[in-house]
Design an enzyme around this catalytic site. Structure first.
Site, PDB file in Angstrom:
ATOM      1  N   ARG A 101       0.840  -1.189   0.000  1.00  0.00           N
ATOM      2  CA  ARG A 101       0.000   0.000   0.000  1.00  0.00           C
ATOM      3  C   ARG A 101       0.876   1.240   0.000  1.00  0.00           C
ATOM      4  NH1 ARG A 101      -5.538   0.691   2.875  1.00  0.00           N
ATOM      5  NH2 ARG A 101      -5.653  -1.180   1.675  1.00  0.00           N
ATOM      6  N   THR A 111      -0.786   7.574  -0.955  1.00  0.00           N
ATOM      7  CA  THR A 111      -2.103   7.528  -1.620  1.00  0.00           C
ATOM      8  C   THR A 111      -3.004   6.426  -1.067  1.00  0.00           C
ATOM      9  OG1 THR A 111      -1.286   5.950  -3.241  1.00  0.00           O
ATOM     10  CG2 THR A 111      -1.019   8.292  -3.773  1.00  0.00           C
ATOM     11  N   ASP A 158      -2.308 -10.183  13.047  1.00  0.00           N
ATOM     12  CA  ASP A 158      -1.673 -10.089  11.730  1.00  0.00           C
ATOM     13  C   ASP A 158      -1.343 -11.500  11.251  1.00  0.00           C
ATOM     14  OD1 ASP A 158       0.214  -7.811  10.034  1.00  0.00           O
ATOM     15  OD2 ASP A 158       0.586  -9.953   9.765  1.00  0.00           O
ATOM     16  N   ASP A 164       2.374 -12.207  10.225  1.00  0.00           N
ATOM     17  CA  ASP A 164       3.258 -12.287  11.396  1.00  0.00           C
ATOM     18  C   ASP A 164       3.033 -13.578  12.174  1.00  0.00           C
ATOM     19  OD1 ASP A 164       4.673  -9.959  11.006  1.00  0.00           O
ATOM     20  OD2 ASP A 164       3.276  -8.730  12.168  1.00  0.00           O
TER      21      ASP A 164
HETATM   22  N1  URA Z   1      -4.350  -8.282   7.781  1.00  0.00           N
HETATM   23  C1  URA Z   1      -4.125  -9.091   8.841  1.00  0.00           C
HETATM   24  O1  URA Z   1      -3.169  -9.863   8.835  1.00  0.00           O
HETATM   25  N2  URA Z   1      -4.981  -9.041   9.884  1.00  0.00           N
HETATM   26  C2  URA Z   1      -6.052  -8.227   9.912  1.00  0.00           C
HETATM   27  O2  URA Z   1      -6.808  -8.245  10.875  1.00  0.00           O
HETATM   28  C3  URA Z   1      -6.266  -7.389   8.794  1.00  0.00           C
HETATM   29  C4  URA Z   1      -5.406  -7.438   7.751  1.00  0.00           C
END
Ligand code: URA
Length: 209
Positions: free
Chosen positions: A104, A108, A200, A203
């Site tokens: 991203r 923008t 995430d 992660d």
């Molecule tokens: N990406 C992720 O890994 N977790 C989220 O909650 C949103 C986007």
């Protein structure tokens, strides 16, 4: 939410609950993603076209069902999509695989493609795009737009979790692409994370935090 399929199989739901818990180790999380993805693939692919061929069992000849036509193409949205990809390939090892990398732009907020590699004959294949989290929907929508530009015609999108905001964005741009998920969670938070979610996904799969 017309074409959203929530896969409510008890095994999928049970394993998803185990994955959501914050104390789950990286190794366990990765194993669960793989198992859930295999189970989801089973549901997502239940309408694959079939042919019939003659085979010979040790006893006699018979007409037997077999998958028809060109095989599948899984497309992983990097990097977290690779966690789902592994489980799907356990079930369909002969599938072709494409990868799309998007980031991203901080100024923008528009998704920018930094990597793409797809099979040449993607137009002839059933494409299954995988990304664990359909959150804002912008990356998923951009990835699917790029696949259509490359010729893909039959596309399904598979995620573990989504939220109403992401589904809305995605379906406004791609009403022709069904979404398969294990859960539609409550909402996004101010950082674009799905709540209650699982954190995430990248992660947690790769232990990078
Ligand atoms: N990406 C992720 O890994 N977790 C989220 O909650 C949103 C986007």
């Amino acid at each position: 939410m017309s074409d959203v399929h929530v896969i409510d199989h008890p095994l999928v739901q049970h394993k998803l609950t185990l994955m959501r818990r914050k104390e789950v180790s990286t190794a366990e999380f990765r194993r669960l993603v793989r198992e859930v993805s295999l189970l989801m693939a089973y549901e997502v692919l239940r309408d694959l076209p079939m042919d019939s061929i003659e085979i010979e069992t040790p006893l006699e000849k018979m007409q037997a069902p077999i998958l028809a036509g060109k095989k599948l193409c899984f497309v992983s949205i990097l990097r977290a999509g690779n966690g789902i990809l592994d489980g799907m390939l356990d079930l369909v090892p002969s599938a072709r695989v494409g990868h799309i990398g998007l980031y991203r732009d901080p100024a923008t907020l528009v998704p920018v493609e930094y990597y793409i590699k797809l099979p040449d004959d993607i137009a002839a294949r059933q494409v299954v795009v995988v990304d664990p989290m359909l959150a804002t929907g912008h990356s998923a929508a951009a990835a699917v737009a790029r696949l259509k530009q490359a010729g893909a015609q039959k596309i399904k999108f598979v995620c573990l979790l989504t939220a109403p905001e992401g589904i809305k964005v995605f379906q406004e741009e791609h009403p022709d692409v069904p979404v398969y998920t294990a859960s539609v969670d409550r909402q996004l938070n101010d950082h674009g994370y799905i709540c209650p979610g699982l954190g995430d996904a990248g992660d947690r799969i790769y232990g990078t935090k």
